[in-house]
Design a protein around this motif. Structure first.
Motif, PDB file in Angstrom:
ATOM      1  N   GLN A  18      22.286 -35.770  44.654  1.00  0.00           N
ATOM      2  CA  GLN A  18      23.449 -34.890  44.485  1.00  0.00           C
ATOM      3  C   GLN A  18      23.023 -33.519  43.982  1.00  0.00           C
ATOM      4  O   GLN A  18      23.582 -32.501  44.403  1.00  0.00           O
ATOM      5  CB  GLN A  18      24.464 -35.531  43.536  1.00  0.00           C
ATOM      6  N   ALA A  19      22.034 -33.473  43.097  1.00  0.00           N
ATOM      7  CA  ALA A  19      21.533 -32.175  42.620  1.00  0.00           C
ATOM      8  C   ALA A  19      20.903 -31.401  43.777  1.00  0.00           C
ATOM      9  O   ALA A  19      21.132 -30.191  43.926  1.00  0.00           O
ATOM     10  CB  ALA A  19      20.522 -32.381  41.483  1.00  0.00           C
ATOM     11  N   LEU A  20      20.125 -32.084  44.613  1.00  0.00           N
ATOM     12  CA  LEU A  20      19.546 -31.430  45.793  1.00  0.00           C
ATOM     13  C   LEU A  20      20.626 -30.931  46.740  1.00  0.00           C
ATOM     14  O   LEU A  20      20.537 -29.823  47.285  1.00  0.00           O
ATOM     15  CB  LEU A  20      18.621 -32.403  46.535  1.00  0.00           C
ATOM     16  N   LEU A  60      12.603 -21.219  40.967  1.00  0.00           N
ATOM     17  CA  LEU A  60      12.278 -22.231  41.962  1.00  0.00           C
ATOM     18  C   LEU A  60      13.359 -23.313  42.039  1.00  0.00           C
ATOM     19  O   LEU A  60      13.950 -23.693  41.021  1.00  0.00           O
ATOM     20  CB  LEU A  60      10.943 -22.904  41.635  1.00  0.00           C
ATOM     21  N   ARG A  61      13.556 -23.819  43.247  1.00  0.00           N
ATOM     22  CA  ARG A  61      14.518 -24.899  43.489  1.00  0.00           C
ATOM     23  C   ARG A  61      14.241 -26.098  42.584  1.00  0.00           C
ATOM     24  O   ARG A  61      15.173 -26.675  42.011  1.00  0.00           O
ATOM     25  CB  ARG A  61      14.435 -25.317  44.958  1.00  0.00           C
ATOM     26  N   GLU A 114      16.970 -29.388  36.133  1.00  0.00           N
ATOM     27  CA  GLU A 114      17.957 -29.085  35.096  1.00  0.00           C
ATOM     28  C   GLU A 114      19.293 -29.753  35.402  1.00  0.00           C
ATOM     29  O   GLU A 114      19.934 -30.322  34.515  1.00  0.00           O
ATOM     30  CB  GLU A 114      18.131 -27.573  34.961  1.00  0.00           C
ATOM     31  N   GLU A 115      19.720 -29.674  36.652  1.00  0.00           N
ATOM     32  CA  GLU A 115      20.979 -30.322  37.057  1.00  0.00           C
ATOM     33  C   GLU A 115      20.914 -31.828  36.818  1.00  0.00           C
ATOM     34  O   GLU A 115      21.873 -32.429  36.345  1.00  0.00           O
ATOM     35  CB  GLU A 115      21.260 -30.051  38.536  1.00  0.00           C
ATOM     36  N   TYR A 116      19.797 -32.425  37.178  1.00  0.00           N
ATOM     37  CA  TYR A 116      19.616 -33.867  36.990  1.00  0.00           C
ATOM     38  C   TYR A 116      19.757 -34.233  35.511  1.00  0.00           C
ATOM     39  O   TYR A 116      20.507 -35.139  35.152  1.00  0.00           O
ATOM     40  CB  TYR A 116      18.248 -34.298  37.525  1.00  0.00           C
ATOM     41  N   ASP A 173       7.483 -35.086  45.291  1.00  0.00           N
ATOM     42  CA  ASP A 173       7.943 -34.630  46.614  1.00  0.00           C
ATOM     43  C   ASP A 173       8.549 -33.234  46.540  1.00  0.00           C
ATOM     44  O   ASP A 173       8.267 -32.378  47.389  1.00  0.00           O
ATOM     45  CB  ASP A 173       8.964 -35.606  47.191  1.00  0.00           C
ATOM     46  N   LEU A 174       9.366 -32.993  45.521  1.00  0.00           N
ATOM     47  CA  LEU A 174      10.014 -31.689  45.395  1.00  0.00           C
ATOM     48  C   LEU A 174       9.007 -30.607  44.999  1.00  0.00           C
ATOM     49  O   LEU A 174       9.040 -29.496  45.540  1.00  0.00           O
ATOM     50  CB  LEU A 174      11.165 -31.763  44.388  1.00  0.00           C
TER      51      LEU A 174
END
Length: 195
Positions: free
Chosen positions: A63-65, A83-84, A90-92, A134-135
């Motif tokens: 959901q954050a992605l 950076l993404r 942070e959202e997570y 991965d990110l």
């Protein structure tokens, strides 16, 4: 109707999200299967809690992605140059810290919750480390950055440090401070990814 292992795990995730204690006997009855079948499919309570928390963790990460992509498309940096991966991390953390079910779980079963969430041999922490790897890899490639350390090591450090902040109220009787976590983790990742 046949109840699958995935059905049981999804049911556990819904209960955990709602802050309801996992009572395996009650869950088996709710799903219309015997306790023997229930245990054969999902193992013991810690196993089921881990699978349910892993499902919630994966969903929260995804959901954050998705929120990033809704705001910024395929850009690897936001308008501020951040950076993404930093934004997603942070959202997570914000979502996990703000989840009422997680707060109830820690209030009632902190020892079990910590063991299940932070065990490197469990399901939750290794999957979260892999998601970070991965990110980080995708962001490093897109932004043409050169990692100074192996990405699995960076991801492990970020996840462990993030856990220490997310669960600081239980681990160290300290208030959870997500702003400090973001500052430290952003600097750690930025320092490990060099142009």
């Amino acid at each position: 109707m046949t109840v699958s292992t995935d059905d049981i795990v999804r049911h556990a995730a819904r209960l955990l999200f709602a802050g309801t204690r996992l009572d395996l006997g009650r869950m088996a009855a709710e799903l219309g299967i015997s306790r023997t079948t229930f245990f054969r499919r999902v193992g013991n309570r810690d196993d089921l809690m881990g699978a349910g928390l892993l499902l919630l963790s994966d969903r929260t990460w995804q959901q954050a992605l998705e929120r990033w992509h809704a705001k910024h498309g395929d850009d690897v940096r936001g308008p501020d140059g951040r950076l993404r991966c930093l934004w997603v991390m942070e959202e997570y953390r914000r979502e996990v810290a703000g989840n009422e079910g997680m707060r109830k779980l820690f209030a009632t079963e902190s020892t079990v919750a910590l063991r299940v969430l932070t065990d490197p041999r469990g399901g939750v922490q290794p999957a979260l480390v892999d998601a970070h790897v991965d990110l980080f890899r995708a962001d490093a490639e897109a932004a043409e950055l050169t990692p100074l350390v192996p990405l699995p090591d960076l991801a492990f450090a970020v996840v462990r440090l993030g856990e220490s902040f997310l669960y600081s109220d239980v681990l160290a009787a300290r208030a959870v401070d997500l702003a400090v976590a973001t500052t430290l983790l952003d600097k750690l990742v930025q320092g490990a990814l060099e142009r």
